[in-house]
Design a protein around this motif. Structure first.
Motif, PDB file in Angstrom:
ATOM      1  N   HIS A 124     -24.056 -49.867  38.871  1.00  0.00           N
ATOM      2  CA  HIS A 124     -23.325 -49.564  37.640  1.00  0.00           C
ATOM      3  C   HIS A 124     -24.247 -48.978  36.547  1.00  0.00           C
ATOM      4  CE1 HIS A 124     -20.172 -50.231  34.624  1.00  0.00           C
ATOM      5  NE2 HIS A 124     -21.131 -50.664  33.837  1.00  0.00           N
ATOM      6  N   HIS A 128     -24.058 -45.308  34.610  1.00  0.00           N
ATOM      7  CA  HIS A 128     -24.023 -44.983  33.176  1.00  0.00           C
ATOM      8  C   HIS A 128     -24.947 -43.794  32.887  1.00  0.00           C
ATOM      9  CE1 HIS A 128     -21.421 -47.687  31.026  1.00  0.00           C
ATOM     10  NE2 HIS A 128     -21.929 -48.757  31.607  1.00  0.00           N
ATOM     11  N   SER A 149     -25.314 -51.480  26.779  1.00  0.00           N
ATOM     12  CA  SER A 149     -23.874 -51.729  26.870  1.00  0.00           C
ATOM     13  C   SER A 149     -23.590 -53.178  26.513  1.00  0.00           C
ATOM     14  CB  SER A 149     -23.394 -51.407  28.280  1.00  0.00           C
ATOM     15  OG  SER A 149     -23.871 -52.378  29.172  1.00  0.00           O
ATOM     16  N   ASP A 316     -17.375 -47.770  30.388  1.00  0.00           N
ATOM     17  CA  ASP A 316     -17.217 -47.822  31.837  1.00  0.00           C
ATOM     18  C   ASP A 316     -16.133 -46.857  32.320  1.00  0.00           C
ATOM     19  OD1 ASP A 316     -19.108 -49.754  31.708  1.00  0.00           O
ATOM     20  OD2 ASP A 316     -17.744 -51.440  32.042  1.00  0.00           O
TER      21      ASP A 316
HETATM   22 ZN    ZN Z   1     -20.997 -50.565  31.711  1.00  0.00          ZN
END
Ligand code: ZN
Ligand code: KG4
Length: 347
Positions: A124, A128, A149, A316
């Motif tokens: 993840h 980003h 984040s 996201d």
């Molecule tokens: Zn995120």
């Protein structure tokens, strides 16, 4: 080729189809990649979690399970492609809420293996970073990236499209988490980061003297917990004494402390690595004060070029996962039916 990607690591379910091209060179890297978003459907769960003041993992998993299938078919139809056109399915496999991740991983696994499509697990955090390739086709590794984040705050050196070294990190709270907690104490709805950003313009950044979040040593690490606690203690003391405060002053002081901490450690990281490109990524990369401060920094330090992601791609989304999946795919990364999700970055 077309890629479909699924994201379900936290409180947004997302499915995206992208078109990606580029020449693969010897080491599995790509030259002149061109990435185009054909669809990027996002089902936000924020209204479900706001009443609790933060993400409730069980509610998140259930909402992902309810949304993921129809969202995926909507993403395919919006893109004008069918499953038989898809060359790879990317999925966020780590890090994140384990129950939430498992929904996306199991769905992507079923879809990929039932249709004979290669499955590519994606980190993840690297996803980003990859959001920037849509906005900046000229961006090429190596570069330095700040990923900030609600769940992560790391300084990462991207050696290539698929090789990363984390050279600095928060030792406790993530930046977004600190923003959200301060906002919550001031009565703002979850997640309060964007609202703090907005009201900080109306306040006095020198109203409250706050500790730095840049750890005072030669590491590239942060601690946002101390900064957050200092603000919250101050607010609690005022409320016990029935003294009113100006939320905009608190937001401005807090933002100013965050910004100077980030600039300080990024300056150290840029000098240490000799990087000439600076990328920011993650939900907090939408923060206009951080963006402005880094623009100013790069105007002074003309050897460093700044790459800011489009605000709509900071949070996201599936497209960023599809972008990273493309590079991992070219590199030969494939998952089999044993693919599992993982809550953490490290195994
Ligand atoms: Zn995120
Ligand atoms: O990347 P993201 O959507 O989810 C995680 O992977 O955590 O980031 C969400 C975080 C939240 O903490 C939210 O308050 C924060 O990003 N955020 C902001 C801004 N916009 C979103 N924080 C500060 N300023 C903003 N403009």
């Amino acid at each position: 080729m077309y890629l479909l990607a699924i994201e379900s690591s936290c409180d947004e379910t997302s499915a995206s189809v992208i078109k990606a091209d580029g020449t693969t060179v010897e080491n599995g890297e790509t030259e002149s990649p061109s990435l185009q978003i054909l669809s990027n459907r996002i089902a936000s769960q924020i209204p479900l979690h706001t009443v609790y003041g933060g993400v409730v993992p069980e509610i998140a998993s259930r909402a992902h399970a309810e949304a993921v299938s129809s969202l995926t078919y909507k993403a395919l139809s919006e893109a004008g492609v069918s499953l038989s056109d898809i060359g790879a399915v990317g999925v966020t496999a780590f890090p994140g809420l384990i129950g939430a991740l498992l929904v996306g991983v199991n769905f992507a696994k079923s879809l990929a293996f039932a249709n004979g499509i290669p499955l590519v697990p994606v980190c993840h955090v690297y996803g980003h970073i990859a959001a920037n390739y849509f906005t900046h086709p000229d961006l090429k590794p190596p570069f330095l990236a700040l990923v900030a984040s609600g769940g992560h705050t790391s300084i990462i050196y991207a050696k290539s499209y698929t090789e990363f070294e984390t050279i600095g990190r928060t030792r406790d709270d993530a930046i977004g988490e600190a923003f959200d907690k301060v906002a919550r104490v001031m009565g703002m709805p979850y997640p309060g980061g964007a609202e703090m950003d907005r009201i900080a313009y109306e306040g006095d950044p020198t109203a409250l003297k706050l500790p730095s979040a840049a750890i005072a040593d030669d590491t590239l690490d942060f601690s946002f917990s101390g900064l957050k606690t200092a603000v919250i203690n101050h607010l609690n003391t005022l409320s016990q004494k029935n003294i009113p405060y100006v939320p905009a002053d608190i937001a401005a002081s807090f933002s100013s402390a965050v910004v100077s901490s980030v600039v300080k450690k990024l300056d150290m990281a840029l000098r240490r690595t000799g990087a000439t490109r600076l990328v920011i990524a993650g939900g907090v990369a939408a923060n206009s004060h951080i963006r402005a401060a880094l623009e100013e920094y790069c105007q002074k330090h003309t050897n460093v070029k700044l790459y800011l992601p489009e605000k709509s791609l900071c949070g996201d989304n599936g497209a960023m996962i599809a972008a990273q999946a493309y590079f991992e795919f070219l590199r030969g990364t494939r998952a089999d039916t044993t693919l599992n999700a993982r809550a953490t970055m490290e195994e």
